[in-house]
Write a protein that holds these residues in place. Sequence first.
Motif, short mmCIF file in Angstrom:
data_model
loop_
_atom_site.label_atom_id
_atom_site.label_comp_id
_atom_site.label_asym_id
_atom_site.label_seq_id
_atom_site.Cartn_x
_atom_site.Cartn_y
_atom_site.Cartn_z
N ARG A 1 -0.50 0.51 -5.26
CA ARG A 1 -1.89 0.09 -5.39
C ARG A 1 -2.85 1.24 -5.15
O ARG A 1 -3.85 1.39 -5.86
N MET A 2 -2.57 2.09 -4.14
CA MET A 2 -3.46 3.21 -3.87
C MET A 2 -3.44 4.22 -5.01
O MET A 2 -4.47 4.78 -5.38
N TYR B 1 0.82 -1.21 0.00
CA TYR B 1 0.00 0.00 0.00
C TYR B 1 0.85 1.26 0.00
O TYR B 1 0.44 2.30 -0.50
N SER C 1 -7.78 4.89 -11.51
CA SER C 1 -8.62 3.95 -12.25
C SER C 1 -9.94 4.58 -12.68
O SER C 1 -10.52 4.17 -13.69
N TRP D 1 -11.96 3.26 -1.91
CA TRP D 1 -11.06 2.44 -1.08
C TRP D 1 -9.71 3.13 -0.88
O TRP D 1 -9.19 3.18 0.23
N SER D 2 -9.15 3.69 -1.94
CA SER D 2 -7.85 4.35 -1.84
C SER D 2 -7.92 5.58 -0.94
O SER D 2 -7.04 5.79 -0.09
N SER E 1 -15.58 2.61 -6.63
CA SER E 1 -15.28 1.76 -5.47
C SER E 1 -13.78 1.74 -5.19
O SER E 1 -13.35 1.77 -4.03
N GLU E 2 -12.96 1.70 -6.25
CA GLU E 2 -11.51 1.70 -6.06
C GLU E 2 -11.03 3.04 -5.52
O GLU E 2 -10.16 3.12 -4.65
N SER F 1 -5.39 2.80 -7.90
CA SER F 1 -6.83 2.85 -7.62
C SER F 1 -7.37 4.26 -7.82
O SER F 1 -8.49 4.45 -8.32
#
Length: 680
Positions: free
Chosen positions: A63-64, A55, A70, A78-79, A74-75, A67
């Motif tokens: 990953r953050m 992360y 993207s 989450w990030s 939802s991504e 996201s």
Amino acid sequence: MNIRAAPSPAPVVAAGGTIAGPGIYSVPLKAPQAAPQARPVPPLQVTTDDYERWYTEPSPSNRMLLSLRSGIDSEVAWSLNRLCRLCVNEQFLLANIPGLTDALFEWPEWFLDEYSKPGSSSKTTRMKIEPAVEDALFSVSPDVKRRRRHALESLFIFRNASISEANAADLAMMPRTRKLVFNALDRLSPLINTSDECAEFVLHCIEILHSIVRNIILPPPSRTQEPGTNPIPALERLASGSSNRSIIIASLIALTHLVCIPKNALHSSTSSPALTTAIRNLALYNDSALFEASVGFLYAHLSYPPMTKAFLVHPDMPATLRLLVGYIVAEQNEEDAVIDVSAPRHLAPVVKTRSVNYELTGSELEKIGTLPEPERCYKWMKTMYMAAPDKEVTQVEFWTNYKELFTPFQDRSTLLVASDVIKNVGTVYAQAQAMVLPGPPQRFVIRGISRSQKEVAEGYYKCQWDRSTCESTNFTNPDELYEHLKTAHLEPLASAEPPGDFTCSWSTCQHSAESIDRLRPHVWTHIPLRSALPVDLTHIPKVAFASKTEQHLTPTPTARATPPAPQTRVTYPAPGRDPPSNALTALLVIRTLFRASFASVEAAPRADADHFGFPGVVEENDEMELAVSDTDSEAEKEGERRGRKAFIGVRHLMESIRLRDTALMAWIMEMVDAGINGAQ
């Protein structure tokens, strides 16, 4: 006949490690294995989302970050949720994840563009209306609502991360930060009272501005102001027109930081709406945060000398001065200080005493004498002797004293021999020791003890007949004294021929009786009572004298000087603790106004080797001198006159201020004295 079964042929190990034989399947033969060993248990890893390695790894494939870019709601949610948790950690740095800052800027910029549109088309009404009005009339679509929440969370991440010095420096170096903050203040300030989302967005922007303000130098006010280059007008509108307390406080703090920079002080204005708001909020003593922001802005505003001179003619200047002085008085913590101013007093006992060896009374002797040995010996030592490291008694005297006292009681308890009595001294007094001192002659002593002492009155029962010239010795009780008076003085007076004058001759008494029978009862009035003398003479009453040269027994006791009072104390209010920081800021504002009000007189404070000046007061540079030179001298004189009049009006209130710091208290006294001189 016994029939035996034929033995089975033994199995044969065939080539290849298999077991073969009649009726036996071929089974592969495994080599013997060692016993399994316990493997070390790996340490438990932190599996919470906020601390997983992938992360926060510093790479473009974080990953953050992926996201966020993207575009999937939802991504993105989450990030942002993970980043909202991480941003409160001091070790979280925006620069560690390349591209993260740019990705976070996209949502607030979209929010600003969305609310900055002149109007949006409504599907139901076909009208051009503002987004804030549209939100009030129609339900917002879930997609737009999520995006606005993404924008607010992105700003929240910037706001928390900017508390760190490293993150604040990175944000200050990015042009997008200043552009976003300035445009948000300029465009969204009219909407804060109608839209909660706009109010939250603006509040986050102002708090980000608090962290990056030290690097902001505004263009001179003489230049044409382009939109989004000067946040001061927008902050002034927010401070004066907002009904949100948090935004008012944040706006005043941001203005304070901006005008504290010397090059930005030229943007201060005498008609600033924020100044009116700050003065209005000074009356809210109980709201510490709002008062701190208001008095801080007022001090920063008055630190610019032209603003100080202009404020002296402000209609609210006297009320402002009174509010500031009243706040200092309200916040001070006073305690009662006591000073003992008693004059020296010289005491002497009413009766002279002397120390004599303590002797057992009849009841004590009866009680101790009937005890068994060695308790009797121990009790006798504790009563008649005491520890004295530098003194000694002879062993003969010690034994003789014991033997003479307890010989009458030997029928009840046999006396100890001399060696045992002397040996018991070490049991009662550990520091005592029997020893032989070399001679000649040799001395047998007990070192470390001495006889117990008691105080006895000397001259308490002394005859003072014949005007205190009687040569009789001291008596031990009033009966003996009266018997002496009767036989030595009264009876000769009664048998005198011819009968003499029956006048009392006790000391200075001038009483005259008709007969000897009338004189005898009068004599008893001069004899001290036994109950008047305390048993413990250490608590005997004392007489106070004005000086050491006075004597207690004097022929004219009523004519001696009056002694001072036993104890004279002065109680006065004193500061119990230092005033809070807000009170000190208020004092600096008062001091700045005092300096400007008395600038043309000798009472004006000067910054020299003996005065540490005014912290925060901006020294005049060339541009400031140019601005000051245009000021009408008559207006300055009028301002000084009004300022001195205002200080005269608060002089009595200022006299009640008590500060522990001597330098600050000297400021108060200097301003009070100037007010007194001005009133004259």
